[in-house]
Design an enzyme around this catalytic site. Structure first.
Site, PDB file in Angstrom:
ATOM      1  N   CYS A 102       0.870  -1.058  -0.014  1.00  0.00           N
ATOM      2  CA  CYS A 102      -0.001   0.069  -0.083  1.00  0.00           C
ATOM      3  C   CYS A 102       0.742   1.167   0.012  1.00  0.00           C
ATOM      4  O   CYS A 102       1.738   1.299   0.799  1.00  0.00           O
ATOM      5  CB  CYS A 102      -0.944  -0.051   1.057  1.00  0.00           C
ATOM      6  SG  CYS A 102      -1.874   1.494   1.196  1.00  0.00           S
ATOM      7  N   GLU A 132       3.473  -6.365   8.361  1.00  0.00           N
ATOM      8  CA  GLU A 132       3.730  -5.061   8.101  1.00  0.00           C
ATOM      9  C   GLU A 132       4.807  -4.695   8.927  1.00  0.00           C
ATOM     10  O   GLU A 132       5.805  -3.534   8.653  1.00  0.00           O
ATOM     11  CB  GLU A 132       2.490  -4.138   8.164  1.00  0.00           C
ATOM     12  CG  GLU A 132       2.887  -2.517   7.842  1.00  0.00           C
ATOM     13  CD  GLU A 132       1.584  -1.760   8.361  1.00  0.00           C
ATOM     14  OE1 GLU A 132       0.306  -1.987   8.231  1.00  0.00           O
ATOM     15  OE2 GLU A 132       1.790  -0.459   8.564  1.00  0.00           O
ATOM     16  N   THR A 170       0.245   0.877  10.369  1.00  0.00           N
ATOM     17  CA  THR A 170      -0.937   1.779   9.774  1.00  0.00           C
ATOM     18  C   THR A 170      -2.341   1.212  10.198  1.00  0.00           C
ATOM     19  O   THR A 170      -3.378   2.047  10.271  1.00  0.00           O
ATOM     20  CB  THR A 170      -1.030   1.644   8.222  1.00  0.00           C
ATOM     21  OG1 THR A 170      -1.119   0.275   8.030  1.00  0.00           O
ATOM     22  CG2 THR A 170       0.060   2.023   7.741  1.00  0.00           C
TER      23      THR A 170
HETATM   24  C1  2E4 Z   1      -1.945  -3.304   4.487  1.00  0.00           C
HETATM   25  C2  2E4 Z   1      -1.861  -2.610   5.307  1.00  0.00           C
HETATM   26  O1  2E4 Z   1      -2.554  -5.084   8.545  1.00  0.00           O
HETATM   27  P1  2E4 Z   1      -3.713  -5.820   8.595  1.00  0.00           P
HETATM   28  O2  2E4 Z   1      -3.550  -7.017   9.104  1.00  0.00           O
HETATM   29  O3  2E4 Z   1      -5.061  -5.189   9.053  1.00  0.00           O
HETATM   30  O4  2E4 Z   1      -4.107  -6.134   6.671  1.00  0.00           O
HETATM   31  P2  2E4 Z   1      -5.316  -6.515   6.068  1.00  0.00           P
HETATM   32  O5  2E4 Z   1      -4.791  -7.546   4.903  1.00  0.00           O
HETATM   33  O6  2E4 Z   1      -6.332  -7.173   7.044  1.00  0.00           O
HETATM   34  O7  2E4 Z   1      -5.711  -5.204   5.616  1.00  0.00           O
HETATM   35  C3  2E4 Z   1      -5.097  -4.598   4.710  1.00  0.00           C
HETATM   36  C4  2E4 Z   1      -4.268  -4.100   4.787  1.00  0.00           C
HETATM   37  C5  2E4 Z   1      -3.009  -4.310   4.095  1.00  0.00           C
HETATM   38  C6  2E4 Z   1      -3.830  -2.959   5.611  1.00  0.00           C
HETATM   39  N1  2E4 Z   1      -2.869  -2.384   6.016  1.00  0.00           N
HETATM   40 FE1  SF4 Z   2      -3.378   0.949   2.792  1.00  0.00          FE
HETATM   41 FE2  SF4 Z   2      -4.761   1.869   5.035  1.00  0.00          FE
HETATM   42 FE3  SF4 Z   2      -5.763   0.222   3.436  1.00  0.00          FE
HETATM   43 FE4  SF4 Z   2      -3.803  -0.583   4.947  1.00  0.00          FE
HETATM   44  S1  SF4 Z   2      -5.749  -0.140   5.502  1.00  0.00           S
HETATM   45  S2  SF4 Z   2      -3.838  -1.063   2.681  1.00  0.00           S
HETATM   46  S3  SF4 Z   2      -2.533   1.331   4.882  1.00  0.00           S
HETATM   47  S4  SF4 Z   2      -5.266   2.482   2.886  1.00  0.00           S
END
Ligand code: 2E4
Ligand code: SF4
Length: 324
Positions: A102, A132, A170
């Protein structure tokens, strides 16, 4: 058999896919159309069982270890980002690479690299073992210390408190991150904060929506997979606000007893949970006695991120046509 409990459903706004997830999935889909199966993806493209299974059916192969990718293959990095070591290994192995990190995660990586050149050390607020966090910590080989809670702040082995910056994952709880940041500032008053917080707009908006939703309902359902950090934060937030909350990976996870004696159901979805799952949950709730489905007022998200070079120059239909 008892009658289904009649209830109303209130839908959180916004909920579900964010711009980074839309982009990451589109990158894999376009790579499949343009180059054909298989396309290798390092780690789940996003943390959602339905999305991963759908892409597997279309020819994506998900791996954790680059040694499992054959020479000459096309490789996509997941939305969560990768360390410099992974990036370098992928280049050395000669794969054709598309980066679905992202752009808001990349922004944090760029900030870390820039301040490191200026001699800064870092505190990273995040969850140990999350991809991440591994990606962001792995932008540097040293001088970046993980802090998971207030207690960790005292243990961070910082040697340059005058040249210290803080970055975060994030998808953290906005409230937990603020508390930990306050503790960081108490111990390191000179710490440099990001110009704009690293918790992204989508995380902030979905948590804000749950704060409005929770007091209006008797139970909150969050659509999301167990590995999804941002989805877990939504469930946790509703519970902290005093509303029982459950996370479901699919409609079949819904348990009738969650709705016994409860007439108002709140429904939201993590940033990686597709709308089709929300629709399936609503259909199942109707079978279980939902009579009305209403949408909350909320922030409208219009942000879109561009696709990487070489994948975004044609429409999906044109890409498909060029291979047939
Ligand atoms: C990248 C960054 O980080 P999380 O476990 O919430 O990731 P998820 O794949 O569920 O959501 C998308 C994402 C990807 C969020 N932030
Ligand atoms: Fe990007 Fe935020 Fe979505 Fe994570 S949750 S993929 S940082 S826009």
């Amino acid at each position: 058999m008892s009658e289904p409990q009649q209830h109303d459903v209130l839908l959180a706004e916004p909920r579900g896919f964010c711009a980074g997830v839309d982009r990451a999935i589109e990158i894999v889909e376009r790579a499949l159309l343009k180059f054909g199966a298989p396309i290798y993806v390092r780690h789940e493209i996003v943390h959602n069982t339905y999305v991963v299974n759908d892409l597997k059916a279309k020819g994506a192969i998900f791996i954790e270890d680059l040694a499992d990718v054959p020479p000459g293959a096309t490789l996509v990095f997941s939305a969560h980002g990768v360390s410099q070591a992974v990036r370098q290994e992928a280049h050395e192995r000669g794969f054709s690479i598309f980066d679905a990190t992202c752009p808001l995660v990349t922004k944090v990586h760029v900030e870390v690299a820039k301040l490191h050149k200026e001699g800064y050390q870092f505190i990273m607020i995040g969850h140990k073992g999350h991809p991440e966090v591994e990606g962001t910590m792995g932008q540097l080989s040293e001088g970046i210390f993980l802090v998971e809670d207030v207690g960790d702040v005292d243990r961070a082995p910082v040697t340059r408190p005058d040249k210290l910056a803080v970055v975060t994952q994030t998808t953290l709880s906005v409230d937990d991150a603020a508390e930990i940041l306050a503790a960081v500032k108490r111990r390191f008053p000179l710490v440099k904060e990001p110009k704009q917080q690293d918790i992204c707009y989508a995380t902030q908006n979905r948590q804000d929506a749950v704060k409005v939703l929770s007091p209006q309902v008797d139970v909150v359902i969050v659509v999301g997979s167990p590995t999804s950090s941002n989805s877990n934060r939504l469930r946790e937030l509703a519970e902290r606000l005093g509303t029982p909350a459950h996370m479901v990976d699919a409609a079949s996870d819904l348990q009738p007893e969650w709705f016994e004696g409860r007439t108002r159901v709140g429904l939201t979805a993590g940033a990686s949970a597709p709308d089709i799952l929300v629709q399936q949950v609503i259909a199942r709730l109707r079978e279980m006695g939902a009579v009305a489905v209403r949408k909350m007022d909320g922030v409208q998200e219009t942000i879109r991120f561009p696709l990487p070079m070489g994948l975004g120059d044609k429409s999906m239909a044109e890409v498909a046509a060029s291979r047939s």
